[in-house]
Scaffold this motif. Structure first.
Motif, PDB file in Angstrom:
ATOM      1  N   GLY A 166       0.803  -1.218   0.000  1.00 14.82           N
ATOM      2  CA  GLY A 166       0.000   0.000   0.000  1.00 14.82           C
ATOM      3  C   GLY A 166       0.834   1.266   0.000  1.00 14.82           C
ATOM      4  O   GLY A 166       0.278   2.372  -0.076  1.00 14.82           O
ATOM      5  N   ALA A 167       2.174   1.118   0.091  1.00 12.76           N
ATOM      6  CA  ALA A 167       3.047   2.298   0.050  1.00 12.76           C
ATOM      7  C   ALA A 167       2.806   3.058  -1.249  1.00 12.76           C
ATOM      8  O   ALA A 167       2.854   2.480  -2.337  1.00 12.76           O
ATOM      9  CB  ALA A 167       4.498   1.868   0.167  1.00 12.76           C
ATOM     10  N   ASN A 168       2.544   4.368  -1.118  1.00 10.65           N
ATOM     11  CA  ASN A 168       2.192   5.171  -2.283  1.00 10.65           C
ATOM     12  C   ASN A 168       2.440   6.644  -1.953  1.00 10.65           C
ATOM     13  O   ASN A 168       1.888   7.154  -0.972  1.00 10.65           O
ATOM     14  CB  ASN A 168       0.712   4.958  -2.626  1.00 10.65           C
ATOM     15  N   PRO A 196     -12.195  -5.988   4.359  1.00 11.38           N
ATOM     16  CA  PRO A 196     -11.162  -6.997   4.085  1.00 11.38           C
ATOM     17  C   PRO A 196      -9.784  -6.345   4.066  1.00 11.38           C
ATOM     18  O   PRO A 196      -9.202  -6.080   3.019  1.00 11.38           O
ATOM     19  CB  PRO A 196     -11.558  -7.518   2.695  1.00 11.38           C
ATOM     20  N   SER A 197      -9.263  -6.071   5.264  1.00 12.77           N
ATOM     21  CA  SER A 197      -8.120  -5.173   5.383  1.00 12.77           C
ATOM     22  C   SER A 197      -6.758  -5.825   5.209  1.00 12.77           C
ATOM     23  O   SER A 197      -5.803  -5.144   4.869  1.00 12.77           O
ATOM     24  CB  SER A 197      -8.154  -4.481   6.756  1.00 12.77           C
ATOM     25  N   PHE A 198      -6.630  -7.115   5.501  1.00  9.58           N
ATOM     26  CA  PHE A 198      -5.302  -7.686   5.626  1.00  9.58           C
ATOM     27  C   PHE A 198      -5.109  -8.951   4.796  1.00  9.58           C
ATOM     28  O   PHE A 198      -6.059  -9.695   4.535  1.00  9.58           O
ATOM     29  CB  PHE A 198      -5.011  -8.061   7.081  1.00  9.58           C
ATOM     30  N   GLN A 199      -3.876  -9.207   4.462  1.00  5.71           N
ATOM     31  CA  GLN A 199      -3.445 -10.488   3.903  1.00  5.71           C
ATOM     32  C   GLN A 199      -2.240 -10.914   4.744  1.00  5.71           C
ATOM     33  O   GLN A 199      -1.095 -10.839   4.302  1.00  5.71           O
ATOM     34  CB  GLN A 199      -3.085 -10.343   2.424  1.00  5.71           C
ATOM     35  N   PRO A 200      -2.477 -11.350   5.979  1.00  7.14           N
ATOM     36  CA  PRO A 200      -1.403 -11.496   6.971  1.00  7.14           C
ATOM     37  C   PRO A 200      -0.328 -12.495   6.545  1.00  7.14           C
ATOM     38  O   PRO A 200      -0.616 -13.573   6.018  1.00  7.14           O
ATOM     39  CB  PRO A 200      -2.149 -12.003   8.215  1.00  7.14           C
ATOM     40  N   GLU A 258      -4.142 -15.978   3.021  1.00  6.86           N
ATOM     41  CA  GLU A 258      -5.572 -15.726   3.184  1.00  6.86           C
ATOM     42  C   GLU A 258      -5.838 -14.236   3.366  1.00  6.86           C
ATOM     43  O   GLU A 258      -4.967 -13.484   3.793  1.00  6.86           O
ATOM     44  CB  GLU A 258      -6.104 -16.496   4.402  1.00  6.86           C
ATOM     45  N   VAL A 259      -7.054 -13.830   3.041  1.00  6.47           N
ATOM     46  CA  VAL A 259      -7.506 -12.460   3.282  1.00  6.47           C
ATOM     47  C   VAL A 259      -8.459 -12.486   4.464  1.00  6.47           C
ATOM     48  O   VAL A 259      -9.431 -13.247   4.476  1.00  6.47           O
ATOM     49  CB  VAL A 259      -8.215 -11.881   2.039  1.00  6.47           C
ATOM     50  N   LEU A 260      -8.177 -11.660   5.484  1.00  4.51           N
ATOM     51  CA  LEU A 260      -8.977 -11.632   6.698  1.00  4.51           C
ATOM     52  C   LEU A 260      -9.396 -10.210   7.017  1.00  4.51           C
ATOM     53  O   LEU A 260      -8.656  -9.257   6.738  1.00  4.51           O
ATOM     54  CB  LEU A 260      -8.183 -12.189   7.891  1.00  4.51           C
ATOM     55  N   THR A 261     -10.560 -10.061   7.601  1.00  3.34           N
ATOM     56  CA  THR A 261     -10.979  -8.751   8.081  1.00  3.34           C
ATOM     57  C   THR A 261     -10.401  -8.522   9.471  1.00  3.34           C
ATOM     58  O   THR A 261      -9.973  -9.454  10.158  1.00  3.34           O
ATOM     59  CB  THR A 261     -12.504  -8.647   8.162  1.00  3.34           C
ATOM     60  N   PHE A 262     -10.410  -7.251   9.882  1.00  5.65           N
ATOM     61  CA  PHE A 262      -9.931  -6.910  11.214  1.00  5.65           C
ATOM     62  C   PHE A 262     -10.784  -7.612  12.280  1.00  5.65           C
ATOM     63  O   PHE A 262     -10.269  -8.087  13.296  1.00  5.65           O
ATOM     64  CB  PHE A 262      -9.993  -5.391  11.412  1.00  5.65           C
ATOM     65  N   LEU A 319      -7.602   1.375   9.277  1.00  3.83           N
ATOM     66  CA  LEU A 319      -8.413   0.176   9.480  1.00  3.83           C
ATOM     67  C   LEU A 319      -9.412  -0.028   8.341  1.00  3.83           C
ATOM     68  O   LEU A 319      -9.945  -1.133   8.173  1.00  3.83           O
ATOM     69  CB  LEU A 319      -9.162   0.261  10.809  1.00  3.83           C
ATOM     70  N   GLU A 320      -9.684   1.030   7.568  1.00  5.78           N
ATOM     71  CA  GLU A 320     -10.591   0.922   6.423  1.00  5.78           C
ATOM     72  C   GLU A 320      -9.872   0.480   5.152  1.00  5.78           C
ATOM     73  O   GLU A 320     -10.502   0.054   4.185  1.00  5.78           O
ATOM     74  CB  GLU A 320     -11.247   2.276   6.140  1.00  5.78           C
ATOM     75  N   MET A 321      -8.559   0.579   5.169  1.00  2.00           N
ATOM     76  CA  MET A 321      -7.786   0.379   3.947  1.00  2.00           C
ATOM     77  C   MET A 321      -7.667  -1.104   3.607  1.00  2.00           C
ATOM     78  O   MET A 321      -7.267  -1.915   4.443  1.00  2.00           O
ATOM     79  CB  MET A 321      -6.385   0.973   4.128  1.00  2.00           C
ATOM     80  N   THR A 322      -8.027  -1.464   2.381  1.00  2.00           N
ATOM     81  CA  THR A 322      -7.830  -2.828   1.916  1.00  2.00           C
ATOM     82  C   THR A 322      -6.354  -3.037   1.641  1.00  2.00           C
ATOM     83  O   THR A 322      -5.765  -2.378   0.788  1.00  2.00           O
ATOM     84  CB  THR A 322      -8.646  -3.080   0.631  1.00  2.00           C
ATOM     85  N   ASN A 323      -5.735  -3.936   2.392  1.00  2.00           N
ATOM     86  CA  ASN A 323      -4.295  -4.144   2.335  1.00  2.00           C
ATOM     87  C   ASN A 323      -3.995  -5.547   1.820  1.00  2.00           C
ATOM     88  O   ASN A 323      -3.473  -6.403   2.528  1.00  2.00           O
ATOM     89  CB  ASN A 323      -3.691  -3.908   3.729  1.00  2.00           C
TER      90      ASN A 323
END
Length: 306
Positions: free
Chosen positions: A114-116, A178-182, A212-216, A264-268
């Motif tokens: 997400g670095a931009n 769906p914020s994370f892909q830990p 996997e993609v997980l929500t907070f 916390l809203e950012m899809t990562n």
């Protein structure tokens, strides 16, 4: 190889140092207040602040590779007097300058997914600008951009435990984004070591995510379930959260602000997961639930034997 790790005694750094030592490298850890207890005995400790060039310059002398892991946590407001700009931009400028001056042959910049440079969130904006500093250098650089890194000492796990409660807790929009892909910290450490050792990674930028993609909210439930506790999440509208934080932000005693709520809203998650460049696929990677289950079982065994 003789490798310098800036931030070597931090959450990610201690795992990277251990991986490199296991591979037979000579490792030096650079940090403001070196902590020998979290590192292998063979790791040399050097004191220095990445935002102060003169304090880190000598540490780069004689090194074959350098890894910059320094950053401020995205889910806490910086302490008074510290800024994302000075660490994620100024710190990279200092590390790159020192690496070039001392002819370091390989430079690894630990950025984040997400670095931009145009991000509205300071953490990702300054990470993106820091990446450009490395990319425009003459170094043989590699930029790694992982999603949320989990494991023992995880800042995100600590954040959840600090700001939520068992049984009933409140999260912005219910934590349903769906914020994370830990990705597990030991998997990241292996990738860093490969990036140092393998020439084919030079001048490449890698987006890295877990299996996997997980929500907070899902991660929150997993943490409490692993601890043997239940939790019911009550949604709070993000507009209300931002209004409350706008009123509270002048109070520097509150370590959570609007930027952190927006994070916390950012899809990562990755559009294309570059773990394959390191010979990995989803079946190789640790899952959050598996990790928590394993650590919970080990903790119970230690208590029973105690």
């Amino acid at each position: 190889m003789n490798v310098l790790i800036a931030g070597g005694d931090g959450f990610v750094g201690r795992n990277v140092c251990a991986e490199l030592v296991n591979r037979g490298h000579t490792v030096t850890s650079l940090s403001r207040s070196p902590d020998a207890e979290v590192l292998p005995d063979t790791v040399e400790l050097v004191s220095g602040d990445i935002t102060d060039y003169d304090s880190i310059d000598a540490a780069f002398e004689g090194k074959d590779a350098a890894v910059n892991l320094t950053a401020l946590p995205p889910l806490h407001q910086p302490r008074p007097g510290t800024f994302h700009d000075t660490v994620c931009i100024g710190g990279v400028m200092n590390a790159v300058h020192a690496a070039q001056k001392h002819d370091v042959s390989r430079y690894i910049e630990m950025s984040s997914l997400g670095a931009n440079p145009y991000s509205p969130i300071a953490y990702w904006r300054t990470q993106g600008l820091g990446d450009l500093v490395a990319q425009y250098s003459d170094l043989d650089w590699v930029i790694l951009r992982p999603s949320f890194i989990f494991g023992k000492g995880s800042e995100t796990f600590a954040f959840i435990k600090q700001y939520t409660t068992p049984y009933v807790t409140f999260l912005p929009d219910g934590g349903d984004q769906p914020s994370f892909q830990p990705i597990w910290v030991e998997d990241v450490a292996q990738i860093v070591a490969d990036a140092i050792e393998q020439d084919r990674h030079v001048r490449q930028v890698y987006d890295l995510g877990g299996p996997e993609v997980l929500t907070f909210g899902e991660v929150t439930r997993m943490l409490y379930h692993a601890a043997g506790e239940s939790v019911r999440i009550i949604p709070v509208p993000m507009q209300l959260v931002e209004l409350a934080l706008s009123a509270a932000e002048p109070l520097q005693t509150i370590p959570f602000g609007i930027d952190q709520a927006r994070a916390l809203e950012m899809t990562n998650t990755t559009d294309h997961n570059d773990i394959k460049a390191f010979g990995l696929d989803k079946s190789n990677l640790m899952r959050v639930e598996t990790y928590l289950s394993t650590t919970s079982t080990n903790s119970n065994r230690e208590q029973n034997h105690g």
